[in-house]
Design an enzyme around this catalytic site. Sequence first.
Site, short mmCIF file in Angstrom:
data_model
loop_
_atom_site.label_atom_id
_atom_site.label_comp_id
_atom_site.label_asym_id
_atom_site.label_seq_id
_atom_site.Cartn_x
_atom_site.Cartn_y
_atom_site.Cartn_z
N HIS A 95 0.83 -1.21 0.00
CA HIS A 95 0.00 0.00 0.00
C HIS A 95 0.86 1.26 0.00
O HIS A 95 0.43 2.32 -0.45
CB HIS A 95 -0.95 0.00 1.20
CG HIS A 95 -2.13 -0.91 1.00
ND1 HIS A 95 -3.33 -0.74 1.62
CD2 HIS A 95 -2.27 -2.01 0.22
CE1 HIS A 95 -4.17 -1.69 1.25
NE2 HIS A 95 -3.55 -2.47 0.40
N HIS A 275 -1.44 -12.53 -2.07
CA HIS A 275 -2.51 -13.26 -1.38
C HIS A 275 -2.15 -14.72 -1.12
O HIS A 275 -3.00 -15.51 -0.72
CB HIS A 275 -3.83 -13.10 -2.13
CG HIS A 275 -4.35 -11.69 -2.05
ND1 HIS A 275 -5.51 -11.26 -2.65
CD2 HIS A 275 -3.84 -10.59 -1.41
CE1 HIS A 275 -5.69 -9.97 -2.38
NE2 HIS A 275 -4.69 -9.54 -1.65
#
Length: 733
Positions: A95, A275
């Site tokens: 992020h 992920h």
Amino acid sequence: YNATNPGESCPFGPAAGGGTRNKDWWPEQLRLNILRQHTSTTNPLGADFDYRKEFAKLDYAALKADLAALMTDSQDFWPADFGHYGGLFIRMSWHSAGTYRVYDGRGGGSEGQQRFAPLNSWPDNVSLDKARRLLWPIKQKYGNKISWADLLLLAGNVALETMGFKTFGFSGGRADTFEADESTYWGGEKTWLGNDVRYGEEGGATVMDVDNKAQAHAYKLQEPLGAVHMGLIYVNPEGPNGVPDPVASGHDIRVTFGRMAMNDEETVALIAGGHSFGKTHGAGPSSHVGPEPEGAGIEAQGFGWSNSFGTGKGADAFTSGLEVTWTSTPTKWSNNFFEYLFKFEWELTKSPAGANQWVAKNADAIIPHAFDSSKKQLPTMLTTDLALRFDPVYEKISRRFLEHPDQFADAFARAWFKLLHRDLGPKSLYMGPEVPKEDLVWQDPLPAATGSALSDSDITSLKTAILATGVAPTSFIRVAWASAATFRGSDKRGGANGARIRLSPQKGWASTPKELPAVLAALEGVKKSSGKNVSIADLIVLAGSTAIEKAAGVAVPFVAGRVDATQESTDVESWGHLEGFADGFVNFPPKKKSVARTEAWLVDKASLLTLSAPELTVLVGGLRALNANYDGSAHGVFTSRPGTLSNDFFVNLLDMSTEWKAISDDGELFEGVDRKTGTKKYTATRADLIFGSQAELRATAEVYAQSDSGPKFTKDFIAAWTKVMNLDRFDVK
Ligand code: HEB
């Protein structure tokens, strides 16, 4: 005392710059705030602080060992899922870096901006306040030798390594900023996760409607935005507008990841690679979650999103409101993500917080619980994860990765490295023991300098040869500007070094002066007859500066040492973004008039060139006097002696004997007539007239128009010109 609303008394009162401000009264006013950021008045480390020198003293191995130990050192204030903070730190790094956008090179992780608003409070950054606080003891220990910017990215890299993944390497070298960056356009919405402003530009649909497939594929996300909603890093995990449609979601992912410079393969590798670790958090309803850090009370001390559901942390944590764990080894690298993605059929379900997510049909409970080792759960996925199977292009890549885990690992390692280093600048700036040897084309590689240094007398004879070519001096100025002004301080790309103006795509840009071929031919001739090992990149700059010297009658500094890049080492698509949207310095009109005014693009360009408002002002005034418009137009050339460096632009702009009126319907072009006789005197663009209209620019223009400004004007212009010519000379700073 109301803890959640402490400012109840009078939040906008008469202290600390309170009260209704200029931007409230005149929201359309051109603001220059982005030209005075990150100065010595905001940086506590002072003007002499050199982060690169400090980083060179860092015990890098010790820092990495401390980071590795932190991964499993679970803290009560935010217990580690599965006993390992790896997933959290990867998400934090991603992020931090993932706000980068190709169009202007802004966003990204190179300044440690995740510590400041709005990013520290973005809905997509929930719980990363906890991650940064977990890092604080390490930051405190190593002090100035490691910046937050580097640490926020290195932590994710170390997280991957401690979970068995071999990374591609790491470079330090990102200096911190100490205030919220105001220059990055995050969108025009007034609500978090809104999408009322970002669609509809240039013929696309105005509102995203995923139930209307044709429209969903026609909408255009406003440039340069990299996310589908204000406050998200990329896309809505539940699907476009929350509609759980994996294929439509694939479209969103392609648009947004493309704007981060990632192609389909890099995108698939990044999402699946990321992920492969950790979990999502949505144990209970969102109604228990308190305000974000910037909105929280003073006693929260920068923590946000306090959660009153259960313990509010650990098994009760709320971050995204989704409750998914992708793999059976969330703290160990594996190929589980793709195995499960294709092995199972997926059924739409709801998280405990009510968000759309997917659960495997007919599967066994094979997924561990983050805090209860006796519990097992069913495999789960996000809508955006399923896009990697149901988007036909992503599917091919995903199946190949499923069958070739080695290709997946290599693609993820490279894409992750690119993600973290995209805005660090040229490889010559990389630092530390883990810098990979391999050159990567997105680094805009330059050959090593081989030429013997030019002596002063070499430079003098080159100048004489340049002036003897017969090419108009203005042509040299235009080409030197076009070459150097591609630089952007945001991601430290572009600039005159490499002379990529000779190559595709830059040689064909609309903004590239028509005289380029003639100028290049003349400079090749100068090089040949000089017998010197001088680069064309150096000659382009030297020719521009020599022309200015002649026009000013004053010496212009020149530093040799540039090299020439090759076409093979130039990524045409990626270099293409450096043309930017407009260049008001040479009156190259905006391509995107619809979304911002010409004068705003001018200030934006000045900010990318790291110029102050006075530097912007003196450069435009001087370039107009020099007749340097990219296409040779006379707009803003308010002088009877074009080609001579003079302050005539300012003198005539501020002279009340001229009256201005718009002569084009789009309000872009103006005519200046003699107020008494009505005789036509000048034409001008908004990038010219703004220096008489915006009060702060006018105040500076007055300084340069004064009768006593002559030497100062010349000196300031040459300093600003030289600064732009050398913006990419990291080798000489
Ligand atoms: Fe991610 C997590 C979404 C991409 C890495 N993600 C996550 C979540 C979400 C997401 C919602 C959850 C949060 C919480 O906690 O709750 N992603 C997403 C999306 C996308 C993504 C939508 C686009 C498509 N990721 C991504 C990437 C990466 C990642 C690219 C890297 C590379 N994530 C991640 C991780 C995680 C996540 C690691 C986990 C975290 C933890 O564990 O904490």
